[in-house]
Design an enzyme around this catalytic site. Structure first.
Site, PDB file in Angstrom:
ATOM      1  N   LYS A 177       0.829  -1.199   0.000  1.00 31.16           N
ATOM      2  CA  LYS A 177       0.000   0.000   0.000  1.00 31.16           C
ATOM      3  C   LYS A 177       0.868   1.255   0.000  1.00 31.16           C
ATOM      4  O   LYS A 177       1.907   1.300   0.642  1.00 31.16           O
ATOM      5  CB  LYS A 177      -0.926   0.003   1.227  1.00 31.16           C
ATOM      6  N   HIS A 227      -7.509 -13.934   3.249  1.00 32.91           N
ATOM      7  CA  HIS A 227      -7.171 -13.135   4.430  1.00 32.91           C
ATOM      8  C   HIS A 227      -7.021 -14.014   5.669  1.00 32.91           C
ATOM      9  O   HIS A 227      -6.241 -13.689   6.573  1.00 32.91           O
ATOM     10  CB  HIS A 227      -8.243 -12.067   4.659  1.00 32.91           C
ATOM     11  N   ARG A 250      -3.543 -15.084   5.767  1.00 34.95           N
ATOM     12  CA  ARG A 250      -2.682 -13.970   6.208  1.00 34.95           C
ATOM     13  C   ARG A 250      -2.732 -13.852   7.729  1.00 34.95           C
ATOM     14  O   ARG A 250      -1.709 -13.663   8.386  1.00 34.95           O
ATOM     15  CB  ARG A 250      -3.159 -12.679   5.537  1.00 34.95           C
ATOM     16  N   HIS A 299       2.016  -3.250   7.728  1.00 40.11           N
ATOM     17  CA  HIS A 299       1.161  -2.322   8.460  1.00 40.11           C
ATOM     18  C   HIS A 299       1.928  -1.031   8.734  1.00 40.11           C
ATOM     19  O   HIS A 299       3.024  -1.067   9.287  1.00 40.11           O
ATOM     20  CB  HIS A 299       0.702  -2.924   9.794  1.00 40.11           C
ATOM     21  N   TYR A 326      -3.573  -8.790  17.031  1.00 40.75           N
ATOM     22  CA  TYR A 326      -3.029 -10.102  17.370  1.00 40.75           C
ATOM     23  C   TYR A 326      -2.528 -10.167  18.813  1.00 40.75           C
ATOM     24  O   TYR A 326      -1.896 -11.148  19.191  1.00 40.75           O
ATOM     25  CB  TYR A 326      -1.870 -10.445  16.428  1.00 40.75           C
TER      26      TYR A 326
END
Length: 312
Positions: free
Chosen positions: A184, A257, A260, A283, A292
């Site tokens: 991203k 996902h 992932r 991230h 997490y």
């Protein structure tokens, strides 16, 4: 049981899977074996799939336990029965679905909504099954090799699905145990590669060069079946759910996902630092990775229990 002697209802169901869901040959073979075993049991009991009751299905599942089937195998057989009987109901072969009331064996998960290591291994084993069978049609074998390479790469790297399907072809040629991925905001990061993932990619690319040389010239690692572009996220997700169902996993809970999530959670369970996992996932903010923290909390509790002198 040979193809020519296949029960017509099994044949109709497998034809639907191949035509409407694009199921790979190894997936179809797994369903065929499970359903043939089920119909053989019904025949011995004097029953057949268009009239068997829910109790008849329970009797079959109990027989599997008596035969020493593992919980994982029983779960896969139950998944196959549910989908088969749902097909019979939807396509109006029978007016009801006797599998609807059945409950499967409860499986322990490492954390809520996270695939366990065992579940990931079952999924990978299902995808890998039959890849070395050179007698399979080239197109089916190529498709199976692609799915297995996608799954191994995803679990090895934790990439976003959009990053995975758009990887450049050069990612498979790296001699290192990592390659660079653009995520991203066009930010670059390193993605790790396991020996299994590299081997799966090598097999897939070799089959692609042999059976679809035009696609092998694509700039993308996972080219589309069309003339240009890369594999779509939707096509990958569809193949993944079909393989998950064949492996006895809930297709509803399996997605790119989810793998992932499994990548990140399993690293943390085995001692990885949260900041390292943040970097691997791409991230920008550590707060995103903190979903997490429940995994870290479990690990901390286990460390206190196992290592503290008064932990007992």
């Amino acid at each position: 049981m040979g193809e020519a002697k296949r029960h017509p209802l099994i044949g109709a169901y497998l034809d639907m899977l191949a035509a409407e869901r694009g199921a790979a040959r190894n997936t179809l073979d797994a369903y065929r074996r499970d359903l043939e075993d089920y119909l053989a049991h019904l025949a011995r009991a004097g029953a057949e799939p268009l009239s068997v009751s829910t109790e008849g299905l329970r009797a079959y599942l109990a027989a599997l336990e008596t035969r020493g089937m593992t919980a994982a195998t029983s779960a896969r057989r139950l998944s196959a029965l549910r989908q088969f009987h749902k097909f019979l109901y939807v396509d109006r072969y029978r007016a009801d679905d006797p599998s609807a009331p059945l409950e499967g064996p409860r499986r322990q998960r490492s954390a809520p909504d996270i695939l366990s290591v065992d579940e990931v291994e079952r999924l990978l084993d299902m995808a890998r099954e039959g890849l070395e069978d050179e007698s399979r049609p080239a197109g089916e074998r190529l498709r199976a090799a692609r799915l297995y390479a996608l799954l191994e790469t995803l679990y090895a790297t934790g990439l976003r699905v959009s990053e995975l399907v758009s990887l450049p072809a050069g990612a498979a040629r790296s001699r290192d145990d990592f390659f660079t991925v653009r995520g991203k905001g066009s930010k670059e990061r390193l993605a790790p590669m396991t020996p299994r993932a590299k081997a799966a990619l090598t097999v897939f690319r070799a089959l692609l060069a042999k059976h679809a040389p035009g696609l092998a010239d694509s700039p993308f690692l996972f080219p589309s079946d069309a003339a240009e572009g890369h594999l779509t996220r939707q096509a990958f997700a569809r193949d993944l759910k079909t393989a998950a169902a064949a492996a006895g996993l809930s297709a509803r809970d399996i997605s790119p996902h989810a793998l992932r999530h499994a990548f990140a959670s399993h690293l943390l369970q085995n001692g990885a630092d949260l900041r390292v996992v943040q970097e691997l996932l791409g991230h920008a903010d550590i707060s995103t990775t903190q979903i997490y923290t429940h995994v870290l909390d479990e690990r901390i509790r286990a460390m206190v229990r196992d290592l503290h002198p008064l932990g007992d």
